[in-house]
Design a protein around this motif. Structure first.
Motif, mmCIF file in Angstrom:
data_model
loop_
_atom_site.group_PDB
_atom_site.id
_atom_site.type_symbol
_atom_site.label_atom_id
_atom_site.label_comp_id
_atom_site.label_asym_id
_atom_site.label_seq_id
_atom_site.Cartn_x
_atom_site.Cartn_y
_atom_site.Cartn_z
ATOM 1 N N ASP A 81 0.835 -1.204 0.000
ATOM 2 C CA ASP A 81 0.000 0.000 0.000
ATOM 3 C C ASP A 81 0.870 1.254 0.000
ATOM 4 N N SER A 82 0.240 2.406 -0.062
ATOM 5 C CA SER A 82 0.974 3.671 -0.163
ATOM 6 C C SER A 82 1.760 4.004 1.109
ATOM 7 N N ASN A 83 1.487 3.297 2.216
ATOM 8 C CA ASN A 83 2.248 3.463 3.456
ATOM 9 C C ASN A 83 3.438 2.526 3.548
ATOM 10 N N GLY A 84 3.581 1.610 2.579
ATOM 11 C CA GLY A 84 4.684 0.659 2.585
ATOM 12 C C GLY A 84 4.359 -0.680 3.245
ATOM 13 N N THR A 85 3.132 -0.846 3.712
ATOM 14 C CA THR A 85 2.719 -2.114 4.312
ATOM 15 C C THR A 85 2.498 -3.135 3.202
ATOM 16 N N GLN A 86 3.030 -4.349 3.392
ATOM 17 C CA GLN A 86 2.995 -5.368 2.344
ATOM 18 C C GLN A 86 2.141 -6.567 2.732
ATOM 19 N N MET A 87 1.626 -7.216 1.694
ATOM 20 C CA MET A 87 0.873 -8.457 1.834
ATOM 21 C C MET A 87 1.332 -9.369 0.707
ATOM 22 N N THR A 88 1.813 -10.564 1.050
ATOM 23 C CA THR A 88 2.200 -11.543 0.036
ATOM 24 C C THR A 88 1.001 -12.439 -0.227
ATOM 25 N N VAL A 89 0.688 -12.630 -1.509
ATOM 26 C CA VAL A 89 -0.422 -13.502 -1.907
ATOM 27 C C VAL A 89 0.134 -14.609 -2.789
ATOM 28 N N LYS A 90 -0.413 -15.824 -2.593
ATOM 29 C CA LYS A 90 0.094 -16.990 -3.321
ATOM 30 C C LYS A 90 -1.065 -17.931 -3.630
ATOM 31 N N THR A 91 -0.764 -18.990 -4.325
ATOM 32 C CA THR A 91 -1.765 -19.976 -4.734
ATOM 33 C C THR A 91 -2.726 -20.315 -3.596
ATOM 34 N N GLY A 92 -4.010 -20.191 -3.892
ATOM 35 C CA GLY A 92 -5.055 -20.526 -2.925
ATOM 36 C C GLY A 92 -5.573 -19.335 -2.136
ATOM 37 N N ASP A 93 -4.860 -18.222 -2.140
ATOM 38 C CA ASP A 93 -5.312 -17.051 -1.382
ATOM 39 C C ASP A 93 -6.499 -16.397 -2.067
ATOM 40 N N ARG A 94 -7.434 -15.902 -1.238
ATOM 41 C CA ARG A 94 -8.633 -15.201 -1.708
ATOM 42 C C ARG A 94 -8.755 -13.913 -0.914
#
Length: 123
Positions: A81-94
């Motif tokens: 996001d614009s604040n630098g907070t990250q989320m990793t998404v991979k196979t199976g994630d919704r």
């Protein structure tokens, strides 16, 4: 006229053409990621869309005017996001990305997802 079974869009049975495109240069932050899109359905009002997207390795800026449900079919990406907070998404994630989200999308491994988009401001 009532809508019947023949109106249901079966992603596994439909043969939608694949649209291949590159992002505009001002959006790309890393790499030269090609995008692949199969939009299997668009509503008559053009506010609702569903299909399959695939992106090659790279990183680009995103600014969502739409609400988007995603289901990762393969690969991995990092959404920041614009604040630098990250989320990793991979196979199976919704997950859902709400309209108004700004940041970056980085594909770590060629990523394929089902998307369902609602564009609230279309008329």
């Amino acid at each position: 006229m009532p809508i019947g079974i023949d109106s249901i869009i079966d992603f596994s049975a439909i043969n939608t053409a694949v649209e291949r495109y590159k992002l505009s240069a001002e959006k790309v932050l890393q790499g030269d990621p090609e995008q692949h899109l199969q939009n299997h359905y668009s509503s008559d009002c053009d506010q609702f869309h569903a299909g399959v997207w695939q992106g090659d390795i790279g990183c680009w800026k995103v600014a969502y005017s739409e609400h988007e449900y995603c289901e990762i079919l393969s690969g991995a990406s990092v959404i920041t996001d614009s604040n630098g907070t990250q989320m990793t998404v991979k196979t199976g994630d919704r997950f859902v990305i709400p309209a108004g989200f700004k940041g970056t999308w980085q594909v770590l491994e060629s990523c394929r997802k089902v998307y369902v988009i609602f564009e609230p401001n279309q008329q």
